[in-house]
Design an enzyme around this catalytic site. Structure first.
Site, PDB file in Angstrom:
ATOM      1  N   HIS A 149       0.834  -1.204   0.000  1.00  0.00           N
ATOM      2  CA  HIS A 149       0.000   0.000   0.000  1.00  0.00           C
ATOM      3  C   HIS A 149       0.871   1.258   0.000  1.00  0.00           C
ATOM      4  CE1 HIS A 149      -3.543   2.472   1.250  1.00  0.00           C
ATOM      5  NE2 HIS A 149      -2.609   3.171   1.878  1.00  0.00           N
ATOM      6  N   GLU A 150       1.902   1.274   0.848  1.00  0.00           N
ATOM      7  CA  GLU A 150       2.779   2.452   0.912  1.00  0.00           C
ATOM      8  C   GLU A 150       3.613   2.583  -0.366  1.00  0.00           C
ATOM      9  OE1 GLU A 150       2.303   4.579   3.163  1.00  0.00           O
ATOM     10  OE2 GLU A 150       0.964   3.294   4.326  1.00  0.00           O
ATOM     11  N   HIS A 153       1.579   4.248  -2.974  1.00  0.00           N
ATOM     12  CA  HIS A 153       1.561   5.709  -2.821  1.00  0.00           C
ATOM     13  C   HIS A 153       2.785   6.330  -3.499  1.00  0.00           C
ATOM     14  CE1 HIS A 153      -1.952   6.457  -0.469  1.00  0.00           C
ATOM     15  NE2 HIS A 153      -1.564   5.748   0.583  1.00  0.00           N
ATOM     16  N   GLU A 224      -6.314   6.852  -1.168  1.00  0.00           N
ATOM     17  CA  GLU A 224      -6.215   5.672  -0.314  1.00  0.00           C
ATOM     18  C   GLU A 224      -6.876   4.466  -0.975  1.00  0.00           C
ATOM     19  OE1 GLU A 224      -4.579   5.146   2.543  1.00  0.00           O
ATOM     20  OE2 GLU A 224      -3.760   7.171   2.316  1.00  0.00           O
TER      21      GLU A 224
END
Length: 328
Positions: A149-150, A153, A224
């Site tokens: 997930h990071e 980003h 997100e």
């Protein structure tokens, strides 16, 4: 053949989500720029509109770009070595290669019992900070989902996108305050004039910063959702990310808080004022991607439900008051 059709349906669902997130992000950014332009037009007509857009561009170019290490130093983080958590480094390296990053992000450790992770920097120079509580509470499969997930980003340049949104919102707020100050100074002259007060323009000037801030929060929620979607694609395991989100949400609430204030955290912040979507909605979208698969098949071997081997001492630091609130 049935499995091939299922994979095609999942790919189509992911594509629809991606397109929807992209359109929503573009509309929100355009809306924020429109709010800034509106303030400039109310203050000085066409010239004010041009100067507002030029000022936004100049502010963005001249805004300071702090090194990831400087930002992480503010949190008291320290850089992890391969010997501290080799499985974590191998997972980050594998996900970063799948994401097409020039180099894997650096891994930093925050000695805090909270459950959190965040990314800083850009594609060529980035870092991911993880807390002690997160490393000890999630298994390898769940940690892979959080790290993916990071990394999503970073790959999607979400940090730059949110930096742009923050610059536009701050400029809108500044121009609104300037306009309201001019209005207060010139209020006696406006009252004495025979023409009616431009109440609609005044209300728009007052409401513009609030509208820009709400759109910035909505943009953060959209990014997100997009990072969740890309993380599921990078790991091939949407269920692992979904269980990580559910576990983090459950552990952060705590049993004592659930007994004293049932449902308080879930309803404490209205949806419009959240930077992150509701966990239930994020889990639902991820489970849609995993529906119909034979078994969860993470893209990397060795990701299982075992805890991460750590040689770090357990964090026992308590929060203390700092400027802006309590932090570890």
């Amino acid at each position: 053949m049935a499995f091939a059709s299922t994979d095609g349906a999942v790919a189509g669902l992911r594509r629809r989500h991606k397109i929807g997130n992209l359109v929503q992000s573009l509309l929100l950014l355009c809306g924020m720029v429109l709010m800034l332009a509106l303030c400039g037009w109310i203050l000085a007509g066409a010239d004010g509109l041009v100067w507002a857009l030029v000022g936004g561009g100049v502010s963005l170019l001249l805004s300071p770009r702090l090194s990831p290490r400087v930002i992480l130093g503010m949190f008291g983080a320290r850089r992890l070595s391969y010997a501290d958590a080799p499985r974590l480094f191998e997972t980050v390296g594998a996900i970063a290669r799948r994401a097409g990053l020039p180099a894997p992000p650096e891994l930093w450790y925050i000695a805090s019992p909270t459950l959190n992770a965040f990314a800083v920097g850009r594609r060529r120079q980035s870092a991911i900070a993880v807390t002690d509580g997160l490393l000890r509470s999630l298994d390898l499969r769940e940690l892979a989902g959080v790290l993916a997930h990071e990394i999503s980003h970073i790959r999607n340049n979400d940090l730059a996108v949110m930096g742009l949104a923050d610059t536009v919102t701050n400029l809108t707020r500044l121009m609104s305050l300037f306009g309201i100050a001019l209005l207060i100074v010139n209020l006696p002259l406006l009252v004495m004039q025979p023409e009616a007060m431009p109440w609609l323009l005044i209300l728009l000037l007052i409401a513009a910063p609030w509208g820009g801030a709400l759109m910035q929060l909505a943009l953060a929620r959209t990014r997100e959702f997009d990072a969740d979607l890309d993380a599921a694609h990078l790991t091939g395991d949407p269920e692992g990310i979904a269980t990580a989100l559910a576990r983090i949400d459950g552990l952060q609430r705590g049993p004592w808080e659930g007994i004293r204030f049932p449902g308080r955290r879930a309803q404490a912040i209205p949806s419009l004022l959240r930077t992150h979507p509701h966990t239930e909605e994020r889990v639902r979208r991820l489970m849609e991607l995993g529906a119909g698969r034979r078994t969860p098949q993470p893209a990397f071997p060795g990701l299982d439900r075992t805890p991460l081997p750590l040689v770090l001492p357990r964090a026992v630091r308590r929060p203390r008051y700092r400027l802006g609130g309590y932090w570890y």
